[in-house]
Design an enzyme around this catalytic site. Structure first.
Site, short mmCIF file in Angstrom:
data_model
loop_
_atom_site.label_atom_id
_atom_site.label_comp_id
_atom_site.label_asym_id
_atom_site.label_seq_id
_atom_site.Cartn_x
_atom_site.Cartn_y
_atom_site.Cartn_z
N ASN A 86 0.99 -1.16 -0.09
CA ASN A 86 0.62 0.25 -0.44
C ASN A 86 0.98 1.25 0.31
O ASN A 86 0.76 2.31 -0.42
CB ASN A 86 -0.94 0.31 1.39
CG ASN A 86 -2.15 -1.08 1.09
OD1 ASN A 86 -1.87 -2.07 2.19
ND2 ASN A 86 -2.48 -1.23 0.16
N ILE A 93 1.04 6.44 0.19
CA ILE A 93 0.42 5.59 0.76
C ILE A 93 -0.98 5.59 -0.19
O ILE A 93 -1.30 6.86 -0.53
CB ILE A 93 -0.12 6.14 1.99
CG1 ILE A 93 1.72 5.93 2.77
CG2 ILE A 93 -0.48 5.07 2.95
CD1 ILE A 93 1.08 7.03 4.01
N CYS A 94 -1.29 4.86 -0.46
CA CYS A 94 -3.29 4.04 -0.86
C CYS A 94 -4.04 4.09 0.32
O CYS A 94 -3.79 2.89 0.72
CB CYS A 94 -2.79 2.87 -1.68
SG CYS A 94 -4.81 2.68 -2.71
N LEU A 95 -4.25 4.64 0.46
CA LEU A 95 -5.74 4.73 1.36
C LEU A 95 -6.76 5.43 0.85
O LEU A 95 -7.37 7.03 0.85
CB LEU A 95 -5.28 5.61 2.80
CG LEU A 95 -4.47 5.17 4.31
CD1 LEU A 95 -4.03 5.98 4.85
CD2 LEU A 95 -4.69 3.55 4.19
#
Length: 179
Positions: A86, A93-95
């Site tokens: 992620n 960051i992939c959130l």
């Protein structure tokens, strides 16, 4: 019926959220949280994950708030290299909670940081930033953990002890009291 709280403007709200979070006693996986000197729009902290393989290291986090906060989400960046599906090689960051279509002005940064820490502890392959690492996490977890562990050993920041964190907190508290 409970009256809704008005949405505060960015700087006042950020100050309130920072002060609130600095008082958290049970959020031990996020330490040394502070705003940059003379810039409430830039925070940094140290993430101390509690799940293997990341539990052996510490990871530097940078939080940049847009001037339009809380109407636009902050940007989070991990400054420490980490082997994680992620988080890409640039520390992005992939959130989903931070994507503009999911962001709500009522979202609070403590919730975002709790989601971030949970994601680091338990990678989310369905929200991968790096598909190859995600595939490895799903299809060959032994190889993934071996590689992630090697990266923690090689690249992670120094993980302070409880006593060191307590001393740092005490010094910061004294410095704040002098202001």
């Amino acid at each position: 019926m409970k009256k809704e709280e008005p949405i505060m403007d960015g700087p006042k709200r950020m100050q309130n959220e920072l002060m609130m979070m600095m008082g958290y006693k049970n959020f031990d996986q996020l330490q040394l949280l502070q705003a940059a000197k003379d810039n409430i729009y830039k925070w940094d902290a140290l993430i101390l994950p509690n799940s293997p393989p990341y539990d052996k290291g510490a990871f530097s986090l940078e939080i940049d708030f847009p001037k339009e906060y809380p109407f636009r989400p902050p940007t989070l960046h991990i400054n420490t290299k980490i082997y994680h599906p992620n988080i890409n090689e640039k520390g992005q960051i992939c959130l989903p909670i931070l994507e503009p279509e999911h962001w709500k002005p009522t979202s609070r940064i403590d919730t975002v940081l709790q989601v971030l820490v949970a994601t680091i502890n338990d990678p989310q392959p369905e929200n991968a930033y790096i598909v190859e690492i995600s595939n490895q996490f799903v299809n060959d977890p032994q190889k993934f953990f071996k590689m992630a562990d090697a990266w923690v050993t090689r690249y992670s920041d120094y993980r302070p002890t409880e006593q060191q964190l307590a001393r740092i907190a005490k010094r910061r508290k004294k410095a704040l009291m002098k202001k």
